[in-house]
Write a protein that holds these residues in place. Sequence first.
Motif, PDB file in Angstrom:
ATOM      1  N   LEU A 253      -7.438  -2.846 -35.648  1.00 37.64           N
ATOM      2  CA  LEU A 253      -7.912  -1.294 -34.865  1.00 37.64           C
ATOM      3  C   LEU A 253      -7.525  -0.249 -35.904  1.00 37.64           C
ATOM      4  CD1 LEU A 253      -6.508  -2.971 -31.554  1.00 37.64           C
ATOM      5  CD2 LEU A 253      -8.994  -2.446 -32.037  1.00 37.64           C
TER       6      LEU A 253
ATOM      7  N   TRP B 124     -13.079  -2.832 -23.757  1.00 38.48           N
ATOM      8  CA  TRP B 124     -14.654  -2.974 -24.446  1.00 38.48           C
ATOM      9  C   TRP B 124     -14.921  -4.229 -24.645  1.00 38.48           C
ATOM     10  CZ3 TRP B 124     -17.328   1.107 -26.191  1.00 38.48           C
ATOM     11  CH2 TRP B 124     -18.505   0.547 -27.280  1.00 38.48           C
TER      12      TRP B 124
ATOM     13  N   ALA C 164      -9.279  -1.378 -26.387  1.00 36.05           N
ATOM     14  CA  ALA C 164      -9.861  -2.658 -26.981  1.00 36.05           C
ATOM     15  C   ALA C 164     -10.430  -3.804 -25.870  1.00 36.05           C
ATOM     16  CB  ALA C 164      -9.321  -2.987 -28.422  1.00 36.05           C
TER      17      ALA C 164
END
Length: 144
Positions: A64, A22, A19
């Motif tokens: 998430l 990203w 994450a």
Amino acid sequence: HQALKVTSIRNPWDILVSAWQWRRDGRGGRAEPIEAGFREWASSALSRDPEWQERCGAYDARKLMHPFIFIDGVMSVDYLIRQEAIDDGLEWISARTGLPLGRIEVREKTSRREGGYRTYYDDDLAARVREYFEDIIEVSGYRF
């Protein structure tokens, strides 16, 4: 009729690194690239402090996986497919439902990650992730 509820799950320590990468790279045109290093970003994501999260380009790490697994703190699915064992999960679903499900061809992504996810953590941050995702770790069996 009863529905079979299945979702995929990922190692909490690994998903945080992914994450952050990203967000760092501003992928998908969804966000501007961020400057925060992994430990600062992950600490803010685990903090539940919206101001710190915003400064770091983070968000509450519970977003998430939790919404896909729990409703009001209670596990809401019948089976968790571990990302690294997708084919095993499909076999379980096939056996349970009688539906013939084939294997999934997983395409390897190119990654700028150096080493495995463990290299991004010190002992303190790894312990904070373990505590923060305690409920997911309990139902999934993931270990650092």
